[in-house]
Design an enzyme around this catalytic site. Structure first.
Site, short mmCIF file in Angstrom:
data_model
loop_
_atom_site.label_atom_id
_atom_site.label_comp_id
_atom_site.label_asym_id
_atom_site.label_seq_id
_atom_site.Cartn_x
_atom_site.Cartn_y
_atom_site.Cartn_z
N ASP A 107 59.24 57.69 -3.87
CA ASP A 107 60.05 58.24 -2.77
C ASP A 107 61.39 57.55 -2.59
OD1 ASP A 107 58.37 60.33 -1.93
OD2 ASP A 107 57.05 58.89 -0.95
N ASP A 167 57.36 67.38 -5.82
CA ASP A 167 58.36 66.76 -4.94
C ASP A 167 59.23 65.74 -5.69
OD1 ASP A 167 55.75 67.35 -4.03
OD2 ASP A 167 56.08 66.40 -2.10
#
Ligand code: GLY
Length: 389
Positions: A107, A167
């Site tokens: 992330d 993602d």
């Protein structure tokens, strides 16, 4: 004649009242609302994420969503020029500094590129650039050459060996950017390999995507294709489709590879022609539910799709107008019908009705900060795209 005038005036008035009935928000409301949020969050040394039990949930810098509020501030500053946003953007970006060394998650891109990345683009601050380069170096350590992808998660080790989620396409932006800055081709090769593997293994024939592909970290072979936040392994989780669309559009920006542009257009087609996409173009949380009765929407997916389509409209020769018109429609519907009410605590977010993780019964039909971020980015892109290829 007078009677006719009066009749005409009354008719006009009725048409005006009727057309106003559905209008619940304007773009001016968005910015007056966000200004108040900025003043409210000034007193906090954490960044907001969502609402839980009628309280605002603030997150620590390690949370995957910690970069979105600083990113909102940078976009609000770019759009309005209001320096009050600049001061707060610098402060809330600075909270994430130590994340540059956090190699435990993919992330990094979400956290650092939305905060420091936007900050560097706007201020040209060399300290921001150095932190971003450190972040890219850390992210690159998660690449496994056998698999050809950056590893997404370290959690649920009993469930997946080497999970890569759709993602993760979003985090390639930091790597492509690092290549442009340093000319170190390692970053470029990692990002291209990841995008190519994702294109090969994450997509079905209809260009919908699986959420999680699990790889054998020694042989690089696919072990299984599953979901984590979608309805089922074979369903099309709405935000996942949005990440894919945005990710391949962005990958085309850096590489100019036709295959990425075609992939983005095929994903756009899957989303926009989907029979389960509602007329207002704000998706339900999954495109493959057996029933849509009382199904919550995901405004965050809509905001990501709108932002991505604005960019894609700049690259697509044949569909440019269609993508731009559709991106505008989504944006206008979010502005009119999906803004938060003016009551605490929702009033400190811009958009309501996002769905974070339905299967885990978490963040369902609530404001979530990444919806606000991609919404502001879409507004910014709408106002700055050239409209030409
Ligand atoms: N990246 C996590 C999510 O989209 O919920």
């Amino acid at each position: 004649m007078k009677k006719f005038h009066l009749f005409f005036f009354i008719l006009l008035f009725i048409v005006f009242v009727e057309s106003c009935k559905n209008i619940t928000g304007t773009e001016r409301d968005v910015f007056s609302k966000f200004h108040k949020s900025c003043e409210y969050y000034r007193d906090f040394d954490k960044n907001p994420r969502t609402i839980i039990n009628n309280e605002i949930e603030f997150v620590s810098p390690g949370d995957w969503t910690s970069g979105f509020y600083p990113g909102c501030l940078w976009y609000a500053y770019e759009i309005t020029g209001d320096t009050c946003y600049l001061t707060e953007a610098e402060k809330h970006t600075g909270l994430l500094k130590n994340q540059k060394d956090n190699g435990t998650t993919h992330d990094m891109g979400f956290k650092m590129f939305c905060s420091y990345g936007n900050g560097y683009k706007i201020t040209n601050n060399k300290k921001y650039k150095n932190i971003l380069l450190e972040s890219a170096k850390t992210l690159a350590t998660r690449y496994n050459p056998e698999v050809g992808c950056v590893r997404s998660w370290d959690h649920h080790k009993n469930q997946w060996e080497y999970p890569v989620i759709i993602d993760n396409m979003m985090n390639l932006e930091l790597l492509f950017w690092a290549f442009e800055q340093t000319h170190d081709s390692t970053y470029y090769k990692i990002a291209v390999s990841h995008a190519d593997k994702t294109m090969k293994n994450h997509f079905r024939k209809d260009y919908s995507s699986w959420h999680v592909v699990d790889y054998d970290s020694v042989t690089g072979k696919v072990i299984k294709k599953t979901t984590h936040q979608g309805y089922s392994d074979s369903s099309a989780w709405a935000r996942g489709q949005a990440w894919g669309l945005y990710g391949f559009t962005m990958a085309y920006r850096f590489t100019r590879f036709k295959r990425y542009l075609e992939q983005a257009q095929n994903i756009a087609h899957y989303i926009l022609s989907n029979k389960n996409l509602p007329d207002d173009l704000i998706p339900y949380w999954d495109f493959s539910l057996p029933s849509y009765e009382n199904a919550p929407r995901d405004a965050s997916a809509a905001a990501i799709i709108s932002s991505a389509l604005f960019e894609l409209s700049e690259y697509s020769a044949e569909n440019s107008n269609y993508y731009r018109t559709t991106a505008n429609k989504i944006l206008n519907n979010l502005v009119k019908y999906y803004q938060t009410p003016g009551t605490f605590p929702k009033k400190y977010f811009i958009l309501d009705h996002s769905t974070g993780n339905y299967p885990a019964n978490s963040e369902i039909d609530v404001p979530i900060i990444y919806a606000d971020y991609y919404f502001l980015e879409a507004v910014y892109r709408r106002d700055t795209i050239s409209g030409k290829q």
